[in-house]
Design an enzyme around this catalytic site. Structure first.
Site, PDB file in Angstrom:
ATOM      1  N   ASP A 144      32.405 -15.611  14.926  1.00 26.30           N
ATOM      2  CA  ASP A 144      33.061 -14.505  15.302  1.00 26.30           C
ATOM      3  C   ASP A 144      34.499 -14.278  15.004  1.00 26.30           C
ATOM      4  O   ASP A 144      35.193 -13.197  15.434  1.00 26.30           O
ATOM      5  CB  ASP A 144      32.734 -14.027  16.969  1.00 26.30           C
ATOM      6  CG  ASP A 144      33.243 -15.386  17.727  1.00 26.30           C
ATOM      7  OD1 ASP A 144      33.898 -16.218  17.140  1.00 26.30           O
ATOM      8  OD2 ASP A 144      32.921 -15.437  18.901  1.00 26.30           O
ATOM      9  N   THR A 164      31.893 -45.691   6.580  1.00 24.32           N
ATOM     10  CA  THR A 164      33.260 -45.426   6.966  1.00 24.32           C
ATOM     11  C   THR A 164      33.985 -46.664   7.673  1.00 24.32           C
ATOM     12  O   THR A 164      33.321 -47.675   8.109  1.00 24.32           O
ATOM     13  CB  THR A 164      33.415 -44.577   8.237  1.00 24.32           C
ATOM     14  OG1 THR A 164      32.710 -44.697   9.290  1.00 24.32           O
ATOM     15  CG2 THR A 164      32.988 -43.286   7.921  1.00 24.32           C
ATOM     16  N   ASN A 224      28.966 -43.275   9.718  1.00 26.84           N
ATOM     17  CA  ASN A 224      29.959 -44.196  10.662  1.00 26.84           C
ATOM     18  C   ASN A 224      28.730 -45.338  11.190  1.00 26.84           C
ATOM     19  O   ASN A 224      27.602 -44.815  11.766  1.00 26.84           O
ATOM     20  CB  ASN A 224      30.492 -43.452  11.764  1.00 26.84           C
ATOM     21  CG  ASN A 224      31.152 -44.248  12.486  1.00 26.84           C
ATOM     22  OD1 ASN A 224      31.174 -45.229  12.869  1.00 26.84           O
ATOM     23  ND2 ASN A 224      32.192 -43.607  13.178  1.00 26.84           N
ATOM     24  N   GLY A 275      29.387 -39.397  14.931  1.00 28.44           N
ATOM     25  CA  GLY A 275      29.651 -38.437  15.997  1.00 28.44           C
ATOM     26  C   GLY A 275      30.835 -37.558  15.796  1.00 28.44           C
ATOM     27  O   GLY A 275      31.036 -37.199  14.626  1.00 28.44           O
ATOM     28  N   GLY A 306      33.794 -37.410  16.146  1.00 22.53           N
ATOM     29  CA  GLY A 306      35.114 -37.943  15.588  1.00 22.53           C
ATOM     30  C   GLY A 306      34.845 -37.943  13.926  1.00 22.53           C
ATOM     31  O   GLY A 306      35.743 -37.603  13.261  1.00 22.53           O
ATOM     32  N   THR A 332      28.000 -40.724  20.188  1.00 25.43           N
ATOM     33  CA  THR A 332      27.563 -40.574  21.695  1.00 25.43           C
ATOM     34  C   THR A 332      27.083 -39.241  21.899  1.00 25.43           C
ATOM     35  O   THR A 332      26.299 -38.695  22.823  1.00 25.43           O
ATOM     36  CB  THR A 332      28.742 -41.113  22.470  1.00 25.43           C
ATOM     37  OG1 THR A 332      29.272 -42.348  21.692  1.00 25.43           O
ATOM     38  CG2 THR A 332      28.437 -41.506  23.966  1.00 25.43           C
ATOM     39  N   GLU A 337      39.644 -36.579  19.838  1.00 25.71           N
ATOM     40  CA  GLU A 337      40.782 -37.473  19.302  1.00 25.71           C
ATOM     41  C   GLU A 337      41.876 -37.017  20.040  1.00 25.71           C
ATOM     42  O   GLU A 337      42.153 -36.058  20.519  1.00 25.71           O
ATOM     43  CB  GLU A 337      41.089 -37.593  17.867  1.00 25.71           C
ATOM     44  CG  GLU A 337      39.677 -37.521  17.188  1.00 25.71           C
ATOM     45  CD  GLU A 337      39.032 -38.850  17.048  1.00 25.71           C
ATOM     46  OE1 GLU A 337      39.989 -39.989  16.966  1.00 25.71           O
ATOM     47  OE2 GLU A 337      37.788 -38.960  17.242  1.00 25.71           O
TER      48      GLU A 337
HETATM   49  N1  LIG Z   1      33.284 -49.195  10.323  1.00 21.41           N
HETATM   50  C1  LIG Z   1      33.931 -49.186  11.583  1.00 21.41           C
HETATM   51  N2  LIG Z   1      34.079 -50.142  12.545  1.00 21.41           N
HETATM   52  C2  LIG Z   1      34.726 -49.598  13.744  1.00 21.41           C
HETATM   53  N3  LIG Z   1      35.102 -48.407  14.004  1.00 21.41           N
HETATM   54  C3  LIG Z   1      34.916 -47.278  13.054  1.00 21.41           C
HETATM   55  C4  LIG Z   1      34.263 -47.659  11.844  1.00 21.41           C
HETATM   56  N4  LIG Z   1      33.978 -46.538  11.200  1.00 21.41           N
HETATM   57  C5  LIG Z   1      34.521 -45.550  11.990  1.00 21.41           C
HETATM   58  N5  LIG Z   1      35.132 -46.069  13.211  1.00 21.41           N
HETATM   59  C6  LIG Z   1      35.604 -45.290  14.014  1.00 21.41           C
HETATM   60  O1  LIG Z   1      34.630 -44.631  14.746  1.00 21.41           O
HETATM   61  C7  LIG Z   1      35.285 -43.386  15.742  1.00 21.41           C
HETATM   62  C8  LIG Z   1      34.541 -42.175  15.589  1.00 21.41           C
HETATM   63  O2  LIG Z   1      33.296 -42.318  15.960  1.00 21.41           O
HETATM   64  P1  LIG Z   1      32.490 -41.048  16.096  1.00 21.41           P
HETATM   65  O3  LIG Z   1      33.104 -40.008  17.022  1.00 21.41           O
HETATM   66  O4  LIG Z   1      31.799 -40.482  14.809  1.00 21.41           O
HETATM   67  O5  LIG Z   1      31.174 -41.625  17.269  1.00 21.41           O
HETATM   68  P2  LIG Z   1      31.073 -41.857  18.645  1.00 21.41           P
HETATM   69  O6  LIG Z   1      32.449 -42.217  19.289  1.00 21.41           O
HETATM   70  O7  LIG Z   1      29.912 -42.681  18.885  1.00 21.41           O
HETATM   71  O8  LIG Z   1      30.614 -40.350  18.951  1.00 21.41           O
HETATM   72  P3  LIG Z   1      31.354 -39.148  19.863  1.00 21.41           P
HETATM   73  O9  LIG Z   1      32.777 -38.929  19.331  1.00 21.41           O
HETATM   74  O10 LIG Z   1      30.585 -38.102  19.390  1.00 21.41           O
HETATM   75  O11 LIG Z   1      31.220 -39.496  21.417  1.00 21.41           O
HETATM   76  C9  LIG Z   1      36.787 -43.289  15.168  1.00 21.41           C
HETATM   77  O12 LIG Z   1      37.491 -43.937  16.090  1.00 21.41           O
HETATM   78  C10 LIG Z   1      36.858 -44.443  13.668  1.00 21.41           C
HETATM   79  O13 LIG Z   1      37.849 -44.939  13.805  1.00 21.41           O
END
Ligand SMILES: Nc1ncnc2c1ncn2[C@@H]1O[C@H](COP(=O)(O)OP(=O)(O)OP(=O)(O)O)[C@@H](O)[C@H]1O
Length: 289
Positions: A211, A40, A9, A64, A66, A91, A269
């Site tokens: 478990d 992604t 991502n 992350g 997600g 994050t 989510e």
């Molecule tokens: N190329 C992209 N551009 C914009 N958004 C993206 C892209 N690829 C994935 N996403 C979005 O990223 C989100 C998932 O983010 P992810 O959970 O992996 O990282 P994070 O939000 O930084 O971390 P965390 O969920 O651990 O706090 C999803 O909502 C997905 O739609």
């Protein structure tokens, strides 16, 4: 030669992975792995076709929670029967943190094909690797915008929580497991697989991903002072399971009802509204470990 699809991502966390892509490919390639990157998008419409065409020996999810959640569900839904590796670049990287995957040796273990089978949780057709929850933490997490999340990192949930403290509401919950049924007025509940939740490292002291049970944590309605004490103890990584403000249980099935409309959160989510039936699916996913 082991063939791996690296699903990364590009925007997770502070978009850190873009800078690490070369390093990660090097780490895997130098250990004899063929790496096929997949960048992604919010939709990932062609990801299943991509993986079927690549026919890999494993999928490495770099992102992350997600991103990890999405790959878990893809592997289960498509019955892919291949292991998944996790490079936490989000994050919060709760599951990768719980398994201590952020080491150089992890790449050795991926290359040598070292895996273990882990439990998953399931709500309806959706699998979760880490947590299903509802209540005040849920609403906090969804209200924190990405910029704020990036700026404050792991503290965002907490800081935002403090701001909205007077608005915290308690809900009438009914919980049914295979062993018991009870009612409680509560601020939130979490059903977790690992013990790391919302970056709290020891939220569920007894949690194990092998478990065959999930762990329920209920934060009961209490006064602000007690809530602050529990939160502070959580932040310090202390065991809160025995506190009077907390209910802690292990079971393989949890049915949770609420007298009001309440939306759940599945691995960070937005999930379905309550009532929820949350089941453990024991030792069903292969993880590089
Ligand atoms: N190329 C992209 N551009 C914009 N958004 C993206 C892209 N690829 C994935 N996403 C979005 O990223 C989100 C998932 O983010 P992810 O959970 O992996 O990282 P994070 O939000 O930084 O971390 P965390 O969920 O651990 O706090 C999803 O909502 C997905 O739609």
């Amino acid at each position: 030669m082991k063939k791996l699809v690296l699903v990364y991502n590009p925007v997770s966390g502070k978009a850190v992975f873009k800078k690490r892509l070369d390093e990660i490919i090097y780490k895997l390639q130098s250990r004899g792995c063929m790496v096929i990157p997949y960048r992604t998008t919010p939709e990932n419409a062609d990801l299943v076709d991509f993986i079927r065409l690549a026919a890999p020996d494993g999928i490495i999810a770099a992102g992350g929670d997600g991103t990890v959640h999405e790959i878990v569900n893809l592997i289960m839904r498509e019955k892919l029967n291949i292991p998944m590796g996790i490079i936490g670049t989000g994050t919060s990287n709760d599951f990768a943190t719980f398994l201590h995957l952020d080491t150089d040796e992890y790449f050795d273990r991926i290359a040598s094909g070292q895996t273990m089978k882990i439990d998953l949780g399931k709500v309806g057709d959706t699998y979760f690797i880490n947590v299903a929850s509802a209540g005040m933490v849920t609403s906090i997490a969804h209200e924190v915008d990405t910029r704020l999340k990036n700026a404050f990192g792991k503290m965002a949930y907490y800081v935002h929580g403090l701001k909205t403290l007077p608005q915290f509401r308690a809900f009438d919950l009914t919980v049914r497991t295979e062993k018991e049924e009870f009612n409680e007025k509560a601020f939130l509940f979490l059903v977790v697989n690992s013990s790391v939740v919302a970056s709290f490292k020891n939220a569920a002291v007894q949690a194990s991903v092998q478990d065959g049970v999930l762990d329920l944590i209920i934060m009961k309605q209490c006064n602000v002072a007690d809530l602050m004490i529990v939160t502070t103890e959580l932040l310090a990584g202390k065991d809160i399971s025995q506190r009077k403000e907390v209910i802690y249980r292990q079971a393989s099935t949890f049915e949770v009802e609420c007298s009001e409309e309440l939306t759940s959160d599945i691995d960070g989510e937005v999930g379905p509204k309550l009532p929820l039936k949350i089941e453990t699916v024991p030792q069903v996913l292969d993880i590089f470990y």
